[in-house]
Design an enzyme around this catalytic site. Structure first.
Site, short mmCIF file in Angstrom:
data_model
loop_
_atom_site.label_atom_id
_atom_site.label_comp_id
_atom_site.label_asym_id
_atom_site.label_seq_id
_atom_site.Cartn_x
_atom_site.Cartn_y
_atom_site.Cartn_z
CD GLN A 193 -8.74 32.21 86.09
OE1 GLN A 193 -7.58 32.42 85.73
NE2 GLN A 193 -9.19 32.59 87.29
N GLY A 251 0.58 27.15 85.22
CA GLY A 251 -0.54 27.88 85.80
C GLY A 251 -0.86 29.18 85.06
CG HIS A 252 -4.05 31.56 86.71
ND1 HIS A 252 -5.24 32.04 87.19
CD2 HIS A 252 -3.33 31.21 87.79
CE1 HIS A 252 -5.23 31.99 88.50
NE2 HIS A 252 -4.08 31.50 88.89
CG ASN A 253 -2.18 35.75 84.87
OD1 ASN A 253 -3.19 35.15 85.22
ND2 ASN A 253 -2.22 36.88 84.21
#
EC number: 2.3.1.191
Lengths: 349, 349, 349
Positions: B202, B243-245
């Site tokens: 990541q 969460g990511h993004n």
């Protein structure tokens, strides 16, 4: 954790009756039923494990009164509450292992204005104790924990690694903070004005009674003003959220991942099972039990068990849940009725 | 928190009208309606507390416009928004108490390559500031917090105890991290290959806008690559998972224990009440409100209130919920119909 | 993150076929489809992004086999799993950036009895490593993290900022703890006696297998006695709660905000989506999938997908959910039947 005791010593400690087994049987360890070796003590704490009990290799098992037989060759001691009895055994031996060395670790930082007796308090490496803090005798301030300005920690408390107590919060005696617990974070308070959420200063505190335990990574917000209160003897699990100005009574159980919103009041002996959610500004009566994931949106009367979202008395919630399962059949019955009625009408025409 | 002001001064500060009471009435404290003493200011911020208002012992109460009477002898000041007005009072006095002493504490560790003005930034005991970090003027880096390599912290930020900002993440101005908040943890990204979950690095960051607040023990994952974005003015409560993004717009409210999965986008002025869950890769329009524990599985159009799981417009969700309660009676009605039809048929035969 | 490689080099790394584009095409960066510049590599990992793919400005896109056309002028490389292939690219370049400098930071505290090779282990500023701890080669102990007495950390582990490992817990090799993760907090165990909840000492440990990752602010409780076990290759997301004596198998996925209560057992390759809750003392078979927010109250057979609360096979849960939506119409139909039957009877009278 090796130790040695005889069956008769064990029976005396747990105030139990020897149902079976020699008084001088030597016990050198403790383990769960399915993991026990031929010199271990174990216990039957839940009838779910009766199968494991019948196959255990333990030398001795602490059983509920009424159990009089078991696996061949295994000694049995009968008590009222085997789980509690076993806890006594565990505590006895753990005490021999545990070490409490008072003193301030050279790698801790303690503001000179903090008040405590360094001969009776332990402040571990990396702990930060800020101005005006008071710490009672027997307390253990864990590694990399933080106690902010003017907070008050009672006697025999245990703050574990990376826990935080913010300014002016007050902990009673024998309070335990598991790692990462946060006491006194700002309440979630904003006012909407000109298109923006303006922060409302949260100038109150958190006050925690005696014998309270707070789980890992749980957060308890300080009051907007006044106090967020956790009553004596209440036990809060991991990852729980307690909002600002919440008042929780005495001897409650608040299980993991429950969230209680601002200004809500819980009575004494309330149980919130896992993942419960309670809106703000409601009152929950004494001895209420909320089953797992109950969603509370209104006041709830004392002494009852509630379930579902919105929360209803459990019996009612279970009925609705059961009826939902019957929906597919119900639709078939209505279809059949429509057909039958159509036929009846058609026939007569 | 003792202070003294007159009723006329108070009215001026909060831009309110004196409905009742002497201009020189002296006020020396502040408290909630039910806790106020005869020299305190209080406020009526929610009609739920009208009963407490009628029985308060406060010397003066800030009330909504339109309220013209109250408990005997209590002064009243009318304003548009009593809660906001009271916040002004609180902030004014709290400011006198708060202390900001710039400088690097000798027990902090700051990498020599970090860029900041030690005359204008405060780095508290136990804080760790790693290589290449930049910190704007007026920021306060709390005890035992960690800022990793190359992160950028804006002006007038406040990172509280035990909070963490991972490498390369960027915080705007006036950002607040409550204790234990984590910015830039790795996104939950794996690919399944040959029976194992392989970690996907990541390598992106988290970018947080101005005036954002992040609650205690909340975690915001860095992007797989690119950025996870939290828009200006958004306020995130405790124990929230982003969460990511994920991209969150401006001036949103995300209440405690909500989880927002990877790559989901929220517009501006979105409100997620407590314990909401949103799947990945969906888009939520501007000014959407999600009531507590809503479960979102699809895109949602702007400007509406949604409830339930799966999320539906609130009116529809409430109708289904209400109908569920009528299920037991419905089943009785179908039973009655079956009997009646049977009788009808039998009668005619 | 700037770098340069040719299309043919890229194809070789990801074991892909060049569908379109010159072998010597130079690629100098990487980005998502909608953010890519004309010298970037991107990838099409989810058909949801097909629209973005058609409009990307990327120089080259890694696509699933079968995709043979795309935006004009964009090179295409076909692979089995584009997301995994892209991860290979990212990892390759990230490796060049990442730095692992072994050694004990002068601002860390390490008890002299801890066992590790300072030439091969990195212990960062503010970390606290207590008595009897063992750390394997290649491990990186992050800033302000805490490893308590007698814990064992394997090789090539990474403990991030403010994470905590309590006494005697055991981590395998290549274990990652995200910031704020807590390993080995006390299980939530009390016995009720004379009106109070008495703490049951939790003397067991947590044992974590190789290649496990634990998310930010997740907490894993130690066993009452014996072990809480997380099997090899399992990946646990942020803010997850794992109770005492839980046993999780190998290669499971446990997504954010899930809670698993004490003594529950999960098989191998189990997936818990977000916000799942599982009661204590149940067994979940291998390869079970629980969809988001499933509430599990009983044992579940292997290999199936479950949904809802209480958990049911997904197909059944979806049917009940669909029928609930039809309730308003069903009530209308029953009303119509009642009227028709009334008319029929009236007519005949």
């Amino acid at each position: 954790m090796a130790f040695a005791l005889t069956l008769s010593e064990l029976a005396r400690w747990v105030d139990g009756d020897i149902v079976r087994g020699g008084l001088d049987l030597s016990l050198t360890g403790m383990a769960a039923l399915d993991a026990a070796s031929p010199h271990d003590v174990s216990f039957l704490g839940n009838e779910k494990y009766y199968g494991q009990f019948l196959e255990t290799k333990a030398a001795a098992v602490i059983v509920p009164r009424g159990v009089t037989s078991g696996p061949e060759g295994t000694a049995l001691i009968a008590v009222e509450n085997p789980s509690l009895a076993f806890a006594v055994v565990v505590r006895h031996f753990a005490a021999a292992v545990r070490k409490f060395a008072p003193g301030v670790h050279p790698r801790a930082f303690v503001d000179p204005s903090a008040v405590f007796d360094p001969a009776k308090v332990r402040i571990q490496a990396g702990a930060v104790v800020l101005a005006g803090v008071t710490i009672g005798d027997g307390s253990d301030i864990g590694p990399n924990s933080v106690i902010s300005d003017d907070a008050v920690i009672g006697r025999d408390c245990r703050l574990m690694a990376n826990s935080s107590v913010r300014e002016r919060c007050v902990l009673g005696d024998r309070v335990i903070l598991q790692p990462g617990a946060v006491i006194g974070s700002d309440g979630y308070g904003y006012e909407f004005s000109e298109g923006r959420h303006m922060k409302i200063d949260q100038v109150g505190i958190v006050e925690i009674g005696d014998d309270v335990e707070i789980g890992a990574n749980t957060s308890i917000d300080r009051a907007r003003f006044g106090k967020t209160i956790i009553g004596e003897g209440t036990k809060i699990d991991n990852l729980v959220q307690i909002g600002h100005n919440v008042v929780i009574g005495k001897h409650c159980l608040v299980v993991s991942q429950t969230g209680i919103s601002g200004s809500t009041k819980l009575g004494d002996y309330v149980t919130c099972a896992g993942q419960v959610g309670i809106v703000g500004h409601v009152t929950i009566g004494d001895k209420v039990t909320l089953t797992a994931r109950t969603g509370v949106t209104t006041d709830l009367a004392a002494g009852q068990i509630y379930s579902g979202k919105p929360a209803r008395p459990m019996r009612e919630a279970m009925k609705i849940e059961a009826y939902s399962r019957r929906l597919p059949k119900l639709i078939d019955r209505v279809k059949a009725l429509e057909k039958a009625l159509g036929d009846t009408v058609a026939e007569r025409e």
